[in-house]
Write a protein that holds these residues in place. Structure first.
Motif, short mmCIF file in Angstrom:
data_model
loop_
_atom_site.label_atom_id
_atom_site.label_comp_id
_atom_site.label_asym_id
_atom_site.label_seq_id
_atom_site.Cartn_x
_atom_site.Cartn_y
_atom_site.Cartn_z
N GLU A 187 100.62 130.09 -26.46
CA GLU A 187 99.57 131.10 -26.53
C GLU A 187 98.87 131.06 -27.90
O GLU A 187 97.64 131.12 -27.98
CB GLU A 187 100.16 132.49 -26.30
CG GLU A 187 99.15 133.62 -26.33
CD GLU A 187 99.79 134.98 -26.16
OE1 GLU A 187 99.06 135.98 -26.09
OE2 GLU A 187 101.04 135.05 -26.08
N ALA A 188 99.67 130.92 -28.96
CA ALA A 188 99.09 130.86 -30.30
C ALA A 188 98.23 129.61 -30.47
O ALA A 188 97.17 129.64 -31.10
CB ALA A 188 100.19 130.90 -31.35
N TYR A 189 98.69 128.49 -29.91
CA TYR A 189 97.94 127.24 -30.01
C TYR A 189 96.57 127.38 -29.38
O TYR A 189 95.56 126.94 -29.95
CB TYR A 189 98.74 126.12 -29.34
CG TYR A 189 98.03 124.80 -29.25
CD1 TYR A 189 97.61 124.13 -30.39
CD2 TYR A 189 97.79 124.20 -28.01
CE1 TYR A 189 96.95 122.91 -30.31
CE2 TYR A 189 97.14 122.99 -27.91
CZ TYR A 189 96.72 122.34 -29.07
OH TYR A 189 96.07 121.13 -28.98
N GLU A 190 96.52 127.99 -28.20
CA GLU A 190 95.23 128.18 -27.54
C GLU A 190 94.31 129.07 -28.36
O GLU A 190 93.10 128.84 -28.45
CB GLU A 190 95.44 128.76 -26.14
CG GLU A 190 96.16 127.83 -25.16
CD GLU A 190 95.42 126.51 -24.95
OE1 GLU A 190 94.16 126.52 -25.02
OE2 GLU A 190 96.08 125.48 -24.74
N LYS A 191 94.89 130.11 -28.98
CA LYS A 191 94.08 131.02 -29.81
C LYS A 191 93.58 130.30 -31.06
O LYS A 191 92.44 130.52 -31.49
CB LYS A 191 94.90 132.25 -30.19
CG LYS A 191 95.16 133.21 -29.04
CD LYS A 191 95.95 134.42 -29.50
CE LYS A 191 96.17 135.40 -28.35
NZ LYS A 191 96.98 136.57 -28.77
N ILE A 192 94.42 129.46 -31.66
CA ILE A 192 94.01 128.69 -32.84
C ILE A 192 92.82 127.80 -32.49
O ILE A 192 91.81 127.75 -33.21
CB ILE A 192 95.18 127.85 -33.38
CG1 ILE A 192 96.24 128.76 -34.01
CG2 ILE A 192 94.69 126.83 -34.40
CD1 ILE A 192 97.54 128.05 -34.34
N LYS A 193 92.94 127.08 -31.38
CA LYS A 193 91.84 126.20 -30.96
C LYS A 193 90.57 127.01 -30.69
O LYS A 193 89.46 126.59 -31.05
CB LYS A 193 92.24 125.41 -29.71
CG LYS A 193 93.26 124.32 -29.95
CD LYS A 193 93.27 123.29 -28.83
CE LYS A 193 93.57 123.93 -27.48
NZ LYS A 193 93.56 122.94 -26.40
N GLU A 194 90.73 128.17 -30.05
CA GLU A 194 89.58 129.01 -29.71
C GLU A 194 88.87 129.49 -30.98
O GLU A 194 87.64 129.45 -31.07
CB GLU A 194 90.05 130.19 -28.88
CG GLU A 194 88.93 131.09 -28.40
CD GLU A 194 89.44 132.24 -27.55
OE1 GLU A 194 88.74 133.26 -27.48
OE2 GLU A 194 90.55 132.12 -27.00
N ARG A 195 89.67 129.94 -31.97
CA ARG A 195 89.07 130.43 -33.22
C ARG A 195 88.39 129.30 -33.99
O ARG A 195 87.27 129.47 -34.51
CB ARG A 195 90.16 131.06 -34.09
CG ARG A 195 90.57 132.47 -33.68
CD ARG A 195 89.58 133.53 -34.19
NE ARG A 195 89.54 133.56 -35.64
CZ ARG A 195 90.43 134.19 -36.41
NH1 ARG A 195 91.45 134.83 -35.84
NH2 ARG A 195 90.31 134.18 -37.71
N LEU A 196 89.05 128.17 -34.09
CA LEU A 196 88.45 127.04 -34.80
C LEU A 196 87.17 126.57 -34.11
O LEU A 196 86.18 126.23 -34.75
CB LEU A 196 89.45 125.89 -34.92
CG LEU A 196 90.65 126.12 -35.83
CD1 LEU A 196 91.63 124.95 -35.73
CD2 LEU A 196 90.21 126.32 -37.28
N SER A 197 87.20 126.55 -32.78
CA SER A 197 86.03 126.12 -32.01
C SER A 197 84.87 127.08 -32.20
O SER A 197 83.70 126.66 -32.30
CB SER A 197 86.40 126.00 -30.53
OG SER A 197 85.29 125.58 -29.77
N SER A 198 85.17 128.38 -32.28
CA SER A 198 84.11 129.39 -32.39
C SER A 198 83.32 129.27 -33.68
O SER A 198 82.15 129.69 -33.76
CB SER A 198 84.71 130.79 -32.27
OG SER A 198 85.49 131.11 -33.42
N ILE A 199 83.94 128.70 -34.73
CA ILE A 199 83.22 128.52 -35.99
C ILE A 199 82.83 127.06 -36.22
O ILE A 199 82.45 126.66 -37.32
CB ILE A 199 84.05 129.05 -37.19
CG1 ILE A 199 85.38 128.29 -37.30
CG2 ILE A 199 84.28 130.53 -37.07
CD1 ILE A 199 86.15 128.63 -38.57
N GLY A 200 82.98 126.23 -35.17
CA GLY A 200 82.57 124.84 -35.24
C GLY A 200 83.52 123.94 -36.00
O GLY A 200 83.13 122.88 -36.49
#
Length: 501
Positions: A54-67
């Motif tokens: 779950e944390a991994y998916e959130k990390i990817k989502e946050r990093l992706s959101s800021i490019g």
């Protein structure tokens, strides 16, 4: 908790790397590995983290959101042009803002108001997509006078600011898989070896270059570029032994006798079609006469074409495990070496790995109480009226490696325990040095390998003392050889150079 990895885009601004690391920490990710080297690529960092799924998916989502997350390594459009900027404060900053808004990666910028072109700025850049390049050009033309020097949408022109994109473009030629996820995962592995070898004192540019050299060599030595050095040796009036030294990797040995042929080792999968054509040239009817094969060990250059032949393939159980797990150091003290794991993966991809099918695999016993010069005798296999002892090495070159000996005829197949290095051509010597560089030693246990070589020489010399005849030493690479007066290997008989007609 699991271990995950990803590739991050790091913008060229202060605090960018800290921001990426902070997001990982904030979302309960523990950073196990990070590699960021501006000298290689100023905009790419590699992370491995331990966290929950779950944390991994959130990390990817946050990093992706800021490019900050790299999901693609597609080749980028390249643009080089000159632009006339107005002579006033802030003009360059305004121009750079327009380029930044278009997603441009600036490769170079050159301006000097005392130089030969005092009013002209020369710029090169890569852009994420072709339509962004077109949009940028339209926008710039509305503001400035520009002259386009080069505009390439194929991705051929890439600079060091996007090194990993450039490197990935080269890799695509060899791996036969254009999927971005697959390529990014492979690049993570290669980066890990770069990180490890750099810590050992190697130049990262040299590490990357060796991967490309390997792919280039294997691809250019297939088809019209294929060749081999061939020895044809009469063993008995009814049986001939062929040794086929392929361009790269191990040799293929073929026994030919009335009604049947037997193969020892197969070469790389990438050479299988060329090998068939070569066999036919030498009158070997592999399709109809091949009875079985013996695989001496699990390296791709010795078993990687086994799947091209629908016959039983005898091997040690450890060799099957190495084939299954894709780690040439499995079962050795270097089993966890990242260099061994990634090299195995790389050479499998580049050489079109096609080992014997599991249904054709015939496993030899794991060990035996009977021995020959200290090597356990796992089996005795008849070939053309002669009996061959299948011996288990001590695992110096690779766990499960076999040595094959015919005490009656004085034939000793040493696999990669012993070989005539002096018989290597310059191109083979250069190619074999790639593996030595990327894994630091092709032997998974160098101390054991030295002991094995001594025992193999004792076996050969014992035969010669017993019979007064020369023992034919068939190394995994190089020519079939005999020992001279100084106990050095020298080529036996004639060697013919083969090229496709």
């Amino acid at each position: 908790m699991n271990r995950y990895s990803f590739v991050a885009y790091i913008p060229n601004r202060p605090g960018a790397l800290n921001l990426a690391s902070g997001i990982i920490t904030e979302l309960n990710g523990n950073i196990n590995r990070i590699h960021y080297d501006r000298q290689i690529d100023s905009q790419t960092a590699f992370f491995e983290v331990t966290c929950s799924e779950e944390a991994y998916e959130k990390i990817k989502e946050r990093l992706s959101s800021i490019g900050f997350l790299r999901n693609s390594l597609k080749s980028l459009p390249f643009l080089k042009f000159s632009v006339n900027l107005p002579n006033r404060a802030g003009a360059l900053a305004e121009f750079l803002d327009i380029a930044s808004d278009a997603g441009a990666y600036i490769g170079s910028i050159d301006f000097d108001d005392t130089g030969s072109f005092p009013e002209t700025v020369f710029v090169s850049m890569n852009l994420e997509e072709k339509h962004r390049a077109d949009e940028l050009l339209d926008s710039l033309k509305n503001h400035y006078k520009i002259d386009i020097i080069e505009y390439d949408t194929t991705g051929t022109s890439l600079d060091k600011t996007v090194f990993y994109v450039m490197f990935a473009k080269k890799l695509r030629r060899y791996i036969g898989n254009d999927d971005d996820d697959f390529l990014i995962n492979f690049l993570k592995d290669i980066n890990h070896t770069v990180q490890e070898l750099t810590k050992r004192g190697d130049n990262p540019d040299e590490v990357f270059e060796n991967y490309i050299l390997c792919g280039d060599f294997l691809n250019k030595t297939t088809g019209a570029g294929f060749y081999a050095d061939v020895q044809e040796i009469e063993i008995t009036p009814d049986m001939t032994l062929f040794c086929f030294q392929l361009p790269g990797g191990g040799s293929i040995f073929v026994f030919d006798y009335p009604g049947e042929t037997v193969m020892i080792d197969t070469g790389y999968g990438i050479y299988s079609d060329d090998a068939r054509k070569m066999f036919s040239y030498y009158g070997l009817d592999i399709d109809k006469k091949l009875k079985f094969m013996i695989v001496t060990h699990g390296d791709a250059d010795h078993c990687g074409a086994g799947g091209a032949y629908n016959v039983p393939a005898y091997m040690h159980p450890t060799t099957l495990e190495i084939i299954k797990c894709g780690n040439r150091a499995w079962g050795s003290r270097n089993e966890n070496s990242i260099l061994e794991k990634v090299y195995t993966k790389m050479i499998a991809l580049f050489s079109r790995w096609n080992p014997p099918s599991e249904e054709n695999t015939r496993l030899l016993p794991e060990n035996s109480q009977e021995n020959e010069t200290g090597f356990p005798v796992l089996a005795k296999i008849p070939i053309g009226g002669l009996e061959f002892e299948v011996l288990l090495s001590r695992g110096g070159h690779q766990a499960g490696q076999l040595i094959i000996f015919c005490p009656k005829a004085g034939l000793l197949f040493t696999a990669d325990t012993l070989m005539n290095f002096s018989s290597f051509s310059d191109d083979r010597r250069r190619y074999n040095s790639i593996a030595d560089f990327l894994v630091t030693s092709v032997n998974v246990d160098s101390e054991l390998a030295r002991e094995e070589r001594k025992k193999v020489l004792v076996m050969a010399l014992g035969y010669e003392e017993r019979t007064g005849k020369k023992c034919l030493i068939c190394g995994g690479h190089g020519t079939v050889s005999v020992l001279d007066e100084d106990k050095k290997l020298k080529t036996y008989g004639n060697v013919e150079h083969y090229v496709h007609k």
